[in-house]
Scaffold this active site. Structure first.
Site, PDB file in Angstrom:
ATOM      1  N   LYS A 132       0.863  -1.182   0.000  1.00 10.84           N
ATOM      2  CA  LYS A 132       0.000   0.000   0.000  1.00 10.84           C
ATOM      3  C   LYS A 132       0.895   1.226   0.000  1.00 10.84           C
ATOM      4  O   LYS A 132       1.719   1.405   0.907  1.00 10.84           O
ATOM      5  CB  LYS A 132      -0.899   0.004   1.238  1.00 10.84           C
ATOM      6  CG  LYS A 132      -2.108   0.926   1.121  1.00 10.84           C
ATOM      7  CD  LYS A 132      -3.126   0.358   0.132  1.00 10.84           C
ATOM      8  CE  LYS A 132      -4.493   1.019   0.277  1.00 10.84           C
ATOM      9  NZ  LYS A 132      -5.465   0.453  -0.689  1.00 10.84           N
TER      10      LYS A 132
ATOM     11  N   THR B 262      -4.146  -5.063   0.566  1.00 11.76           N
ATOM     12  CA  THR B 262      -3.505  -3.774   0.844  1.00 11.76           C
ATOM     13  C   THR B 262      -4.406  -2.900   1.705  1.00 11.76           C
ATOM     14  O   THR B 262      -3.918  -2.022   2.425  1.00 11.76           O
ATOM     15  CB  THR B 262      -3.139  -3.053  -0.462  1.00 11.76           C
ATOM     16  OG1 THR B 262      -4.327  -2.719  -1.188  1.00 11.76           O
ATOM     17  CG2 THR B 262      -2.227  -3.915  -1.317  1.00 11.76           C
TER      18      THR B 262
ATOM     19  N   HIS C 199      19.661  26.574 -11.149  1.00 12.51           N
ATOM     20  CA  HIS C 199      20.494  27.558 -11.838  1.00 12.51           C
ATOM     21  C   HIS C 199      19.965  28.981 -11.661  1.00 12.51           C
ATOM     22  O   HIS C 199      18.774  29.253 -11.846  1.00 12.51           O
ATOM     23  CB  HIS C 199      20.571  27.226 -13.323  1.00 12.51           C
ATOM     24  CG  HIS C 199      21.163  25.875 -13.600  1.00 12.51           C
ATOM     25  ND1 HIS C 199      22.482  25.576 -13.347  1.00 12.51           N
ATOM     26  CD2 HIS C 199      20.611  24.741 -14.096  1.00 12.51           C
ATOM     27  CE1 HIS C 199      22.716  24.317 -13.684  1.00 12.51           C
ATOM     28  NE2 HIS C 199      21.601  23.789 -14.147  1.00 12.51           N
TER      29      HIS C 199
END
Length: 297
Positions: free
Chosen positions: A12, A58, A250
């Site tokens: 899960k 799950t 950057h």
């Protein structure tokens, strides 16, 4: 030619929960977690024959996470992950290995007229990470932090690099260095984990990483990465490995000359992509290898 089932696991992912600890009617503590569980073991029959006798739904995994979140107070996320991993291996015979990943999102109290508000927060930057692997080969824990933005407005250079006909980047002796730190560090193996002060370890390691970023005169982001990892291992005997991902955020100086201006290193264009991505691992040369499939970030 035979076709066979290879390594497999299931679980899960990203169980979201918030735990409010009500100290008094108005004074509360807040813990905001994202938990993922992955299990492996004697699960071939569900793949090969559709036989689910060894499959823990799950949905059950999610329920276990919520049930264990009722601990008061909720422990450090490393301890929480250890408890979950051990439960899934101990409680279900077909399961021999559990991997648990926990992200904790930080919230800070909103300032009030009489100090920090007792039950109102604002979301802070970054997140704390813990990964646990528990199985036949042993138990291993890594901690970390994710998406912590840092910037130096000087003290960074980049020159002497390889050039060819495709090179457009100019060398520089002074630049803005900015990144979002993703770091994971592996603890020495301790089957119990009770001897480790997880919160103190996290706070100290985070502070070392950030301090080293600030204080290192950087000739490259690679050099800074190594210095950060080296400082952590030098200062913290209980750690054996540090992995770092440092995306280069950057900052390009703006050229105002077309409209009659001059930029004395004060105005920058910030670009979010493409970006340089610097990755590296710093480890003790006598460290035991990490267990297979350790759930790094």
């Amino acid at each position: 030619m035979a076709i066979v089932l290879g390594p497999n696991r299931y679980g899960k992912a990203e169980v979201r929960l918030v735990r409010v600890t009500r100290i008094t009617a108005t004074e509360h503590e807040l813990c905001d977690l994202n938990v993922s569980v992955s299990l492996s073991g004697d699960l071939a029959d569900t793949h090969l024959r559709g036989d689910n006798a060894h499959v823990i739904p799950t949905d059950t995994m999610r329920s276990v996470v919520y049930a264990f979140a009722q601990d008061e107070p909720l422990p450090a996320i490393e301890a929480f992950g250890l408890r979950l991993a051990r439960h899934f291996v101990d409680a279900y015979d077909p399961i021999d290995t559990a991997r648990v990943r926990v992200l904790e999102y930080p919230w800070i109290r909103i300032p009030g007229a009489r100090g920090p508000h007792p039950h109102a927060w604002t979301r802070a930057a970054g997140s704390r990470y813990a990964g646990v692997l528990h199985g036949p080969a042993g138990t291993e824990v890594c901690s970390g932090l994710a998406d912590v933005s840092v910037l130096k407005s000087t003290g960074s250079e980049f020159h002497g690099f390889l050039t060819d006909r495709y090179t457009t980047l100019a060398p520089t002796r002074d630049r803005v260095l900015a990144t979002s730190v993703y770091a994971c560090w592996r603890h020495r193996r301790d089957e119990d984990g009770a001897s480790i002060d997880w919160d103190a370890s996290f706070d100290g390691t985070r502070d070392t990483l950030l301090r080293t970023f600030a204080e290192t005169h950087s000739l490259s982001l690679q050099q800074t990465l190594y210095a950060m990892g080296e400082a952590v291992l030098t200062e913290r005997e209980g750690l054996v490995e540090v992995r770092l991902e440092l995306p280069n955020r950057h900052h390009v100086p703006v050229d105002p000359s077309p409209f009659g201006g001059h930029n004395a290193g004060e105005v920058y264009q910030v670009t979010d992509r493409p970006y340089g991505l610097i990755e590296g691992t710093v480890l003790r040369d006598d460290a035991a290898p990490a267990l297979a499939d350790l759930p790094w970030r």
